[in-house]
Design a protein around this motif. Sequence first.
Motif, PDB file in Angstrom:
ATOM      1  N   GLY A 145       0.556  -1.182   0.121  1.00 22.32           N
ATOM      2  CA  GLY A 145      -0.008  -0.045   0.121  1.00 22.32           C
ATOM      3  C   GLY A 145       0.766   1.212  -0.061  1.00 22.32           C
ATOM      4  N   THR A 146       2.174   1.118  -0.076  1.00 23.52           N
ATOM      5  CA  THR A 146       2.772   2.431   0.168  1.00 23.52           C
ATOM      6  C   THR A 146       3.263   3.022  -1.316  1.00 23.52           C
ATOM      7  OG1 THR A 146       4.907   1.130  -0.600  1.00 23.52           O
ATOM      8  CG2 THR A 146       4.562   1.377   1.917  1.00 23.52           C
ATOM      9  N   THR A 152      12.273   1.882  -2.319  1.00 26.93           N
ATOM     10  CA  THR A 152      11.969   3.168  -2.433  1.00 26.93           C
ATOM     11  C   THR A 152      11.203   3.946  -1.637  1.00 26.93           C
ATOM     12  OG1 THR A 152      10.408   3.159  -4.273  1.00 26.93           O
ATOM     13  CG2 THR A 152      12.847   2.533  -4.959  1.00 26.93           C
ATOM     14  N   SER A 153      11.181   5.261  -1.609  1.00 27.52           N
ATOM     15  CA  SER A 153      10.059   5.814  -0.750  1.00 27.52           C
ATOM     16  C   SER A 153       9.803   7.107  -1.323  1.00 27.52           C
ATOM     17  CB  SER A 153      10.606   6.053   0.545  1.00 27.52           C
ATOM     18  OG  SER A 153      11.892   6.793   0.640  1.00 27.52           O
ATOM     19  N   PRO A 194       8.747   8.765  -6.690  1.00 28.42           N
ATOM     20  CA  PRO A 194       9.744   8.898  -8.123  1.00 28.42           C
ATOM     21  C   PRO A 194       9.872   7.229  -8.574  1.00 28.42           C
ATOM     22  CG  PRO A 194      10.918   8.660  -5.796  1.00 28.42           C
ATOM     23  CD  PRO A 194       9.536   8.760  -5.477  1.00 28.42           C
ATOM     24  N   GLU A 195       9.534   6.334  -7.855  1.00 26.26           N
ATOM     25  CA  GLU A 195       9.551   4.999  -8.595  1.00 26.26           C
ATOM     26  C   GLU A 195       8.146   4.013  -8.195  1.00 26.26           C
ATOM     27  OE1 GLU A 195      13.441   2.828  -9.175  1.00 26.26           O
ATOM     28  OE2 GLU A 195      14.060   4.409  -7.613  1.00 26.26           O
ATOM     29  N   PRO A 196       7.225   4.136  -8.925  1.00 23.26           N
ATOM     30  CA  PRO A 196       5.927   3.549  -8.491  1.00 23.26           C
ATOM     31  C   PRO A 196       6.420   2.047  -8.348  1.00 23.26           C
ATOM     32  CG  PRO A 196       5.519   5.394 -10.083  1.00 23.26           C
ATOM     33  CD  PRO A 196       7.217   5.031 -10.189  1.00 23.26           C
ATOM     34  N   CYS A 197       5.581   1.287  -7.665  1.00 24.31           N
ATOM     35  CA  CYS A 197       5.542   0.060  -7.464  1.00 24.31           C
ATOM     36  C   CYS A 197       4.742  -0.551  -9.245  1.00 24.31           C
ATOM     37  CB  CYS A 197       4.539  -0.533  -6.600  1.00 24.31           C
ATOM     38  SG  CYS A 197       4.158  -2.182  -6.289  1.00 24.31           S
ATOM     39  N   THR A 198       5.408  -1.523  -9.587  1.00 24.10           N
ATOM     40  CA  THR A 198       4.932  -2.046 -10.960  1.00 24.10           C
ATOM     41  C   THR A 198       3.796  -2.753 -10.786  1.00 24.10           C
ATOM     42  OG1 THR A 198       6.732  -3.647 -10.831  1.00 24.10           O
ATOM     43  CG2 THR A 198       7.095  -1.884 -11.970  1.00 24.10           C
ATOM     44  N   GLU A 199       3.497  -3.617  -9.693  1.00 21.67           N
ATOM     45  CA  GLU A 199       2.452  -4.545  -9.591  1.00 21.67           C
ATOM     46  C   GLU A 199       1.184  -3.599  -9.675  1.00 21.67           C
ATOM     47  OE1 GLU A 199       2.510  -7.901  -7.178  1.00 21.67           O
ATOM     48  OE2 GLU A 199       0.468  -8.382  -7.413  1.00 21.67           O
TER      49      GLU A 199
END
Length: 375
Positions: A145-146, A152-153, A194-199
């Motif tokens: 859910g992040t 990354t954050s 900056p780097e969204p979760c790909t799933e």
Amino acid sequence: MTDYYEILGVPRDATPDQIKKAYRKLAREHHPDVSGAEAGSEDTFKDVSRAYDVLGNPEKRRAYDMGGDPSAPGGGMGGGFGFQDIFETFFGAATGAAQQRGPIPRARRGQDALVRLDLDLSEVTFGVHREVPVDTAVVCPTCSGTCCRPGTSPRTCEVCGGRGSVQRVARSFLGQVMTTQPCAVCHGFGSVIPEPCTECSGEGRVRSRRTLSVDVPAGVDTGTRIKLTGQGEVGPAGGPAGDVYLEVRERKNDTFVRRGDDLHATLEVPMTAAALGTVLTLDTLDGPREVDLRPGTQPSQIVTLKNLGVGHLHVGGRGDLHVHVDVQVPTAMDDEQVELLRKLAALRGEERPESRFAGSSTGVFAKLRDKLAGR
Ligand SMILES: [Zn+2]
Ligand SMILES: [Zn+2]
């Protein structure tokens, strides 16, 4: 004449401080640049400003109290306390409020869902346990859910400095107006990913099919809604789940008709059995039950079987089963049967029955009329 006290919602003997407070509150609510939305806000705001222009000025207020309207055309907006001043007074307060609002949270509550539940009569009669599949959204197992790719954050938005909003100074016919708008870069969140979760594509949740386990109580009816709190979809960024509402739809039954919690059925009885009396076995929802028909049972007679209807919702107990007798008169008969009936008619003196109407308070029509009237 316009009641300025009423517009500001203050008593006639309000102190200057009360008037100022009431004005600031209303102006903040209705200022078109700040509230930004509601139709009619602008007009309300103008009324509020006009009221304050008069009541906020001791001289004008005195004149108004004595029956004059100093803001009416010719009464003059020029003197003393003008619109411009009001704006500056008001605007200091408004921007302060906007800054306090801060960034909007990324996590939001999921939506509620409405799922239809088709049930048989026996299921609504006794209650039933059902497994209901629902298409919904669950927290993304990869990012929990992040919304960020693992490792990354989120980063504080550099454009708005994490406030989620930016301020702009605009010139309007009333002077300088400072407006607060959501930051276009972070969409008001105050942070960027900056780097969204790909799933989950940075949504923090993924689509999923889940099975809900439900105990449907006896007595539900078409249109009854059963609320399953927190069983709906998870919100964006792992926000709290919405609720699921199961809406019952009762399937039509071939034998029984439901009226409230009572059931009605029609029982076909041969003419001879109705005349001679008999014991019949009925397939009720509770299994086979014997019905004792007295000799001389009449068409449309009703036999009531207690407590064989639908369960009363939440309170316990059950409705009744009403069996409506439908006497079947034979149509196709062989010679021997006809002969027997002729003999019976002769014995009963009914070969040439008198034609006569039943009384208006008796007979099948009267019964039908009473039934329609609910008597
Ligand atoms: Zn994810
Ligand atoms: Zn931003």
